[in-house]
Design a protein around this motif. Structure first.
Motif, PDB file in Angstrom:
ATOM      1  N   ARG A 102       0.823  -1.211   0.000  1.00  0.00           N
ATOM      2  CA  ARG A 102       0.000   0.000   0.000  1.00  0.00           C
ATOM      3  C   ARG A 102       0.852   1.253   0.000  1.00  0.00           C
ATOM      4  O   ARG A 102       0.538   2.240  -0.696  1.00  0.00           O
ATOM      5  CB  ARG A 102      -0.921  -0.006   1.218  1.00  0.00           C
ATOM      6  CG  ARG A 102      -1.714   1.280   1.444  1.00  0.00           C
ATOM      7  CD  ARG A 102      -2.879   1.466   0.498  1.00  0.00           C
ATOM      8  NE  ARG A 102      -2.561   2.011  -0.801  1.00  0.00           N
ATOM      9  CZ  ARG A 102      -3.450   2.459  -1.681  1.00  0.00           C
ATOM     10  NH1 ARG A 102      -4.751   2.408  -1.410  1.00  0.00           N
ATOM     11  NH2 ARG A 102      -3.076   2.929  -2.837  1.00  0.00           N
ATOM     12  N   TRP A 110      -0.520  -6.043  -4.098  1.00  0.00           N
ATOM     13  CA  TRP A 110      -1.725  -5.968  -3.267  1.00  0.00           C
ATOM     14  C   TRP A 110      -2.765  -6.979  -3.743  1.00  0.00           C
ATOM     15  O   TRP A 110      -3.388  -7.675  -2.948  1.00  0.00           O
ATOM     16  CB  TRP A 110      -2.311  -4.563  -3.293  1.00  0.00           C
ATOM     17  CG  TRP A 110      -3.547  -4.491  -2.440  1.00  0.00           C
ATOM     18  CD1 TRP A 110      -4.816  -4.848  -2.791  1.00  0.00           C
ATOM     19  CD2 TRP A 110      -3.597  -4.106  -1.061  1.00  0.00           C
ATOM     20  NE1 TRP A 110      -5.668  -4.691  -1.729  1.00  0.00           N
ATOM     21  CE2 TRP A 110      -4.949  -4.246  -0.654  1.00  0.00           C
ATOM     22  CE3 TRP A 110      -2.655  -3.640  -0.148  1.00  0.00           C
ATOM     23  CZ2 TRP A 110      -5.368  -3.934   0.634  1.00  0.00           C
ATOM     24  CZ3 TRP A 110      -3.066  -3.335   1.140  1.00  0.00           C
ATOM     25  CH2 TRP A 110      -4.408  -3.487   1.515  1.00  0.00           C
ATOM     26  N   LYS A 131      -5.849  -0.517   3.105  1.00  0.00           N
ATOM     27  CA  LYS A 131      -6.234  -0.207   1.723  1.00  0.00           C
ATOM     28  C   LYS A 131      -6.656   1.243   1.560  1.00  0.00           C
ATOM     29  O   LYS A 131      -6.275   1.912   0.586  1.00  0.00           O
ATOM     30  CB  LYS A 131      -7.375  -1.136   1.286  1.00  0.00           C
ATOM     31  CG  LYS A 131      -7.854  -0.880  -0.134  1.00  0.00           C
ATOM     32  CD  LYS A 131      -9.107  -1.680  -0.476  1.00  0.00           C
ATOM     33  CE  LYS A 131      -8.825  -3.129  -0.720  1.00  0.00           C
ATOM     34  NZ  LYS A 131      -9.986  -3.853  -1.299  1.00  0.00           N
ATOM     35  N   LEU A 208      -6.771  -2.773  -5.564  1.00  0.00           N
ATOM     36  CA  LEU A 208      -6.241  -1.626  -4.832  1.00  0.00           C
ATOM     37  C   LEU A 208      -6.674  -0.328  -5.497  1.00  0.00           C
ATOM     38  O   LEU A 208      -6.265  -0.038  -6.639  1.00  0.00           O
ATOM     39  CB  LEU A 208      -4.704  -1.698  -4.802  1.00  0.00           C
ATOM     40  CG  LEU A 208      -4.005  -0.645  -3.942  1.00  0.00           C
ATOM     41  CD1 LEU A 208      -4.380  -0.814  -2.472  1.00  0.00           C
ATOM     42  CD2 LEU A 208      -2.498  -0.731  -4.124  1.00  0.00           C
TER      43      LEU A 208
END
Length: 211
Positions: A102, A110, A131, A208
């Motif tokens: 992240r 991710w 997230k 993501l």
């Protein structure tokens, strides 16, 4: 890095019409897929070490990128495989990997590790805090500490004495070191993926969102 991503990354990629001109349509990165037969004997040995029981290095991801430097690829793979057996356990391995992914906005890593984190027992609230860059207040103490550790590491480039002491209290000295190493390992993966401009296969949409 590699073993947990081999099956997912081995899915054949379909060329997306919006790919930049320097992206290979099979690897979906700036580096074409490696031909094992064209490698040096040492390169073939490292290729076989990294592929494990699988028939080939996957088309996408950090493994085929790192294999362009076999001497670097082997210790990178060995470190990742060791860290998957970390004393902090699979839950915090995955949370550490997700935190690093992240911080680099690394959608490829991710998207592989969010499902793995759920399988390892991470609650949706914990995953969403990472997230969506939410505060850690209200999360379980260990989860909040790992996320705070990663944010301090990557944003401030400093771990305060109090945060280090709390991490050692919860995970032990070896655990604190291994959490640091996991985050560093996935920072390295992120750098390789960003440099090679790795794209996701069209059948593996990004999980993501942008910050």
């Amino acid at each position: 890095m590699f073993a947990s991503l081999l099956a997912a990354a081995a899915v054949a990629a379909t060329t997306a019409p919006s790919l930049p001109a320097d992206i290979d349509p099979k690897s979906l990165s700036r580096l074409a897929p490696l031909d094992r037969a064209a490698l040096s004997p040492e390169g073939q040995r490292v290729y076989d070490v990294i592929r494990g029981a699988n028939a080939a290095i996957p088309l996408n991801g950090p493994a085929p990128i790192s294999m362009y430097s076999p001497g670097a690829a082997e210790p990178i793979d060995r470190l990742n495989q060791y860290l998957r057996k970390t004393v902090v356990g699979p839950r915090y391995f995955e949370l550490s990997a997700l935190t690093a992914a992240r911080e680099f906005d690394q959608f490829y890593e991710w998207t592989g590790h969010e499902p793995a984190g759920r399988r390892a027992g991470l609650d949706a609230a914990v995953i969403d805090a990472v997230k969506f860059d939410r505060p850690v207040a209200g999360l379980p103490e260990k989860d909040a500490t790992v996320i705070s550790f990663g944010r301090a590491l990557f944003r401030e480039h400093r771990i305060s004495p109090a945060l280090w002491a709390k991490t050692v209290e919860l995970f032990g000295q070896q655990g604190a070191v291994e959490i640091s190493a996991i985050m560093g390992d996935y920072a390295l993966a992120a750098v390789l993926l960003i440099a090679a401009d790795q794209h996701l296969p069209v059948d593996r949409p990004s999980l993501l969102p942008p910050k």
